[in-house]
Design an enzyme around this catalytic site. Sequence first.
Site: not given
Length: 337
Positions: A103, A138, A189, A253-254, A278
Site C-alpha cells: 500500500k 496478518a 489511511k 505499524r503505522n 509505509e
Amino acid sequence: MKIIVLGTGSWGTALAQVLADNGHEAVLWGISDEEIDDINQNHHNSKYFETPISEKLRATKDLGEARDADVILAAVPTMALESVLTKAAEQVSKPVIVINVAKGFHPVTHERLSEVIKKIMPEDKTKAVVSLIGPSHAEEVILRLMTAINAVSDNTEAAETVQKLFSNDYFRVYRNDDVIGAEVGVALKNVIAIASGILEGIGQGDNARAALMTRGLAEMTRFGTALGGREETYLGLDGVGDLIVTCTSRHSRNFMAGYQIGREGAEKFFAENKKTVEGIFACRVVYEEARKRGIEMPITEQIYSVLYEGKTPKDAARALMARELKPETSDVYSSNH
C-alpha cells in the site's frame, strides 16, 4: 493453482496460508535463510508469529519457482517492489495474474503501485494486475479470524479469479473496479494512522481520535476524488474500513510508529526504527502531490511537518485545533476545508 508469494514477511505468510487452506500450491520466496528454514523445517515463521503455520507451505530462495506459476503475489515493501518484481518477471514463462498487497506510491514517480507493476511486467507475461487490499492484520489472518477485503482491478475476470482463490469460511473477498480510489485510500489511511498514534502518544483520548478519523476520511476522499477515484469507495473496505483498523490497532505499524513519535519525537524514532512504515513514505508523496494540485490536506500537512521538518507532535496537534472555524460540510471535494 500454483502461486509464488514474493516475500516471507507476516502478510505474505498469512496470505500463503489462506491459499494453502483452499487447496492451492503456495510457495513463499524470500532472502532470509533463517525464515525459509523456519517455514520448511519447523512450520513456523517465528520472526512474526508465535502460532504454527500450515505444513502445506514451503519456502525457497529460488526465483525459478516463478517459471510455472499461475499467479505472482507481491508481498514485499513498496520500496523493494520494483527490484524484486523485475527479477521475478525474468523467470516467468507464461502469462500470470500479478497480485499486489503493498500500500503506497512509487517514491520517485509518485505512481500508484498497479501502474508501477504494469510498467515492470512485460505485456506477454501478464494476464492482469489485481490489488488485494483492505482492512486486515496478518496477526489475525494467521489465526484464521474472520476478515473481509477487496480484489481491486480494471479486469473483472481476474478480480473474480482472485476472489475465488482466497475466499473461504474465514476470509471473504469482495470486488472493486475503482482502482484509483482504492489504491489512494489504502495508502493515505496510513498517514492518518500515524496521526492517530501520535494523538495517543501525546496523551489524547477517544474524542480526539474520533475527530481525527472523521476528518481524515474527508481528507482521503477529497484527495482521492481529485485524482479520479469515486466517492463511494471511501465508504467501503478500502476507505473507512481500512482507516478504522489501522487507526485503532496496535497491530498497525503505522499507528505504533505514530505512538512512538508522539511519546519520544520523530528524531529518536528515526534513529531507532528498523521496520518499514509505509505511511512515512506515503506522507511525503501525498503532501507533494496535494501542494502541486492545490488540494488542502491539513492533517497530512501537519504529519509531514512532524516527520520531515522537525515540528513537535504537540505543536502539530495544536495547529490543527487552531485552524479557522468553519461549518462541517459534506462537500469533501472543497479545497478549503
